[in-house]
Design a protein around this motif. Structure first.
Motif, short mmCIF file in Angstrom:
data_model
loop_
_atom_site.label_atom_id
_atom_site.label_comp_id
_atom_site.label_asym_id
_atom_site.label_seq_id
_atom_site.Cartn_x
_atom_site.Cartn_y
_atom_site.Cartn_z
N ALA A 97 20.15 10.36 -8.43
CA ALA A 97 19.19 10.12 -7.35
C ALA A 97 17.81 9.75 -7.92
O ALA A 97 17.12 8.87 -7.38
CB ALA A 97 19.08 11.36 -6.46
N ARG A 98 17.43 10.39 -9.02
CA ARG A 98 16.16 10.07 -9.67
C ARG A 98 16.17 8.62 -10.16
O ARG A 98 15.18 7.90 -10.00
CB ARG A 98 15.92 11.03 -10.83
CG ARG A 98 14.67 10.78 -11.62
CD ARG A 98 14.48 11.83 -12.69
NE ARG A 98 13.36 11.52 -13.55
CZ ARG A 98 12.87 12.35 -14.46
NH1 ARG A 98 13.41 13.54 -14.62
NH2 ARG A 98 11.84 12.00 -15.20
N GLN A 100 18.04 6.12 -8.97
CA GLN A 100 18.02 5.22 -7.81
C GLN A 100 16.62 5.12 -7.22
O GLN A 100 16.16 4.03 -6.84
CB GLN A 100 19.02 5.70 -6.76
CG GLN A 100 20.46 5.53 -7.21
CD GLN A 100 21.45 6.23 -6.30
OE1 GLN A 100 21.10 7.11 -5.52
NE2 GLN A 100 22.72 5.83 -6.42
N SER A 101 15.92 6.24 -7.17
CA SER A 101 14.55 6.26 -6.65
C SER A 101 13.63 5.43 -7.55
O SER A 101 12.80 4.65 -7.06
CB SER A 101 14.05 7.70 -6.55
OG SER A 101 12.70 7.72 -6.17
N ALA A 102 13.77 5.58 -8.86
CA ALA A 102 12.94 4.84 -9.80
C ALA A 102 13.20 3.34 -9.68
O ALA A 102 12.27 2.52 -9.74
CB ALA A 102 13.20 5.32 -11.22
N ALA A 104 14.19 1.77 -7.00
CA ALA A 104 13.60 1.35 -5.73
C ALA A 104 12.09 1.15 -5.87
O ALA A 104 11.54 0.16 -5.36
CB ALA A 104 13.90 2.36 -4.63
N VAL A 105 11.45 2.06 -6.57
CA VAL A 105 10.00 1.93 -6.79
C VAL A 105 9.70 0.68 -7.61
O VAL A 105 8.75 -0.05 -7.34
CB VAL A 105 9.44 3.20 -7.48
CG1 VAL A 105 8.01 2.99 -7.94
CG2 VAL A 105 9.52 4.39 -6.53
N SER A 121 9.55 4.89 -15.65
CA SER A 121 10.33 5.87 -14.88
C SER A 121 11.81 5.52 -14.89
O SER A 121 12.66 6.41 -15.00
CB SER A 121 9.82 5.93 -13.44
OG SER A 121 8.52 6.46 -13.40
#
Length: 133
Positions: A97-98, A100-102, A104-105, A121
């Motif tokens: 999840a970390r 995937q979030s990175a 996306a950012v 990140s």
């Protein structure tokens, strides 16, 4: 008993490890290196990866670090880490999840500085996922 050096791993949050080790394998930016007793002194930048603390026949502790700096002397290896977490405390789903979030950012970055921070990140998150068994 084999000769040891003192290993200390410090993160911004706390002193994570302070113990004797026969060898410490550190993910340096130019490749992994092993710090052992009577090692020649040097400094190294640390890339995201796993630090292994060895005693006896193999690693007794594995810790993910997000980067930092290492100082090695004949008696000591000190690692100042940006982030450090014992490998056995990392949840695979949270690590994915970390990442995937990175990612996306990174996709939403509008300035070069935002993109550079997002790439860092992503690099750390990918190294974290890759480090998991």
């Amino acid at each position: 008993m084999a000769e040891t050096l003192e290993f200390e791993l410090v993160s911004p949050a706390r002193l994570l490890v302070s113990e004797p080790a026969e060898m410490v394998v550190v993910p340096g930016v130019e490749g992994n290196f092993g710090a052992m007793p009577q090692h020649a002194p040097f400094l190294s930048t640390v890339r995201p990866g796993v630090v292994e603390v060895h005693r006896g026949t193999g690693p007794v502790r594995k810790i993910f670090v997000a980067g930092g700096f290492a100082e090695v002397t004949a008696e000591r290896c000190t690692l100042l880490a940006e982030e450090a977490v014992p490998l056995d405390e990392i949840d695979r789903e949270a690590a994915v999840a970390r990442l995937q979030s990175a990612l996306a950012v990174l996709q939403e970055a509008e300035t070069p500085s935002e993109a550079a921070a997002a790439r860092k990140s992503v690099t750390v998150a990918q190294a974290l996922v890759d480090a998991l068994p």
